[in-house]
Write a protein that holds these residues in place. Structure first.
Motif, PDB file in Angstrom:
ATOM      1  N   LEU A   1       0.818  -1.203   0.000  1.00 11.49           N
ATOM      2  CA  LEU A   1       0.000   0.000   0.000  1.00 11.49           C
ATOM      3  C   LEU A   1       0.856   1.258   0.000  1.00 11.49           C
TER       4      LEU A   1
ATOM      5  N   LEU B   1      -2.454   7.444   0.355  1.00 10.29           N
ATOM      6  CA  LEU B   1      -3.592   7.308   1.267  1.00 10.29           C
ATOM      7  C   LEU B   1      -3.672   8.480   2.242  1.00 10.29           C
TER       8      LEU B   1
ATOM      9  N   GLU C   1      -5.124  11.440   0.311  1.00 12.31           N
ATOM     10  CA  GLU C   1      -6.544  11.311   0.006  1.00 12.31           C
ATOM     11  C   GLU C   1      -7.414  11.320   1.272  1.00 12.31           C
TER      12      GLU C   1
ATOM     13  N   VAL D   1      -8.688   6.447  -3.850  1.00 14.70           N
ATOM     14  CA  VAL D   1      -8.436   5.410  -2.848  1.00 14.70           C
ATOM     15  C   VAL D   1      -8.892   4.050  -3.378  1.00 14.70           C
TER      16      VAL D   1
ATOM     17  N   HIS E   1      -6.632   2.499  -6.017  1.00 11.43           N
ATOM     18  CA  HIS E   1      -5.378   1.993  -5.434  1.00 11.43           C
ATOM     19  C   HIS E   1      -5.616   0.681  -4.694  1.00 11.43           C
ATOM     20  N   LEU E   2      -6.688   0.597  -3.929  1.00 12.31           N
ATOM     21  CA  LEU E   2      -6.964  -0.625  -3.174  1.00 12.31           C
ATOM     22  C   LEU E   2      -7.258  -1.798  -4.106  1.00 12.31           C
TER      23      LEU E   2
ATOM     24  N   ALA F   1     -10.363   3.755   4.457  1.00 13.75           N
ATOM     25  CA  ALA F   1      -9.099   4.337   3.992  1.00 13.75           C
ATOM     26  C   ALA F   1      -8.121   4.505   5.158  1.00 13.75           C
TER      27      ALA F   1
ATOM     28  N   HIS G   1      -4.434   2.947   5.452  1.00 17.28           N
ATOM     29  CA  HIS G   1      -3.284   3.800   5.769  1.00 17.28           C
ATOM     30  C   HIS G   1      -2.519   3.256   6.967  1.00 17.28           C
TER      31      HIS G   1
END
Length: 303
Positions: free
Chosen positions: A64, A69, A72, A112, A115-116, A250, A254
């Motif tokens: 990650l 993160l 965002e 977010v 990306h996840l 999120a 993070h």
């Protein structure tokens, strides 16, 4: 004067919350707050919650992007801060098409989400967490209530004590509704759709929130002659709660990326509670803003 955008609860809601959390004080039902819940409930951590969080952390450590993160999360908090302005404007303006009003709220959420998806976050979460059951929901609520880093994060993005209590209530009092959301791996054979294309449950929860809010601009603009202040007020809380759930997920991601302050059990609670909040409130926004019945709609000017 009553603030129509604040979530409204009843004594029955609080009594149900007390019963579901195993609070035996019969007078507690109409006065529960997070502080009251912290003093009342058992603070012992469920070892299974810790092991689930540990497994997820192990899967995702090093995958990650903590900087992305963190940025965002700040952007999400800023968009949550814009909600009163959005409600004040009410319905997007525009001649040929609506202006971007609600869509701006979820722009950080899309970054977010993308990306996840890219790093396999949702697959790891679904593999390591059980489906929603009353027991799992109750343990989640216990951990969430005791987790200062999570409740403080909600404070930082604009949730007051009453609103945070309602978010917990959303999780605890909806265990039957939540149980209908089946993890992809448990969808039985023979259903009328191809399960190969069904995303993991937590991905469906976040993606659904993003799509409902994104579509509000067009929906409200097209249905503007039907929309009332009451519809907009009810939708305000639905949107805020959904974005709050997205913020919590999120925040959990993070924490994994940065080896943050959450315990493994709190990480499990954050992932479960965030999905539950997003699920229950996207179901509510359908009833509050999208399915405009004859009883809800603004009076016709042609009658």
């Amino acid at each position: 004067m009553l603030d129509a955008t604040r979530p409204q609860t009843t004594a029955e809601d609080h009594a149900e919350l007390a019963e579901n959390l195993g609070i035996s004080d019969p007078s507690a039902g109409d006065r529960l707050t997070l502080e009251e819940l912290r003093r009342t409930i058992d603070s012992e951590t469920d070892p299974e919650f810790a092991s689930m969080g540990e497994a997820i952390r192990s899967d995702l450590t090093g995958k990650l992007d903590g900087d992305l993160l963190e940025e965002e999360l700040s952007n999400l908090a800023a968009q949550l801060g814009r909600l009163p302005e959005v409600r004040e404007e009410g319905i997007p303006e525009g001649d040929g098409e609506p202006e971007e009003l609600y869509r701006e709220l979820v722009e950080p959420g899309w970054r977010v989400y993308d990306h996840l998806v890219e790093v396999g976050f949702f697959e790891s979460v679904e593999e390591n967490l059980p489906r929603f059951t009353p027991e799992h929901v109750e343990h989640t609520a216990h951990e969430l209530i005791q987790a200062d880093p999570l409740t403080s994060a909600l404070s930082d993005c604009g949730f007051d004590e009453h609103e945070k209590t309602v978010l917990v209530m959303n999780v605890v009092n909806n265990n039957v509704r939540l149980s209908r959301w089946t993890p992809t791996r448990e969808i039985p054979d023979g259903v009328e759709f191809d399960t190969e294309f069904v995303p993991p449950l937590h991905q469906r929860a976040m993606g659904g929130v993003l799509l409902w809010v994104k579509n509000l601009d067009v929906h409200l603009w097209q249905k503007r002659i039907l929309v009332t202040d009451e519809i907009l007020d009810d939708g305000y809380w639905d949107v805020k709660a959904m974005l709050g759930g997205l913020y919590l997920m999120a925040q959990a991601a993070h924490d994994i990326a940065t080896d943050g302050s959450l315990t493994d059990a709190q990480l499990t609670a954050a992932l479960t509670a965030s999905a539950a909040i997003m699920i229950t409130n996207q179901e509510e926004i359908v009833k509050d803003m999208f399915w405009i019945t004859e009883e809800m709609r603004a009076p016709s000017t042609l009658r």
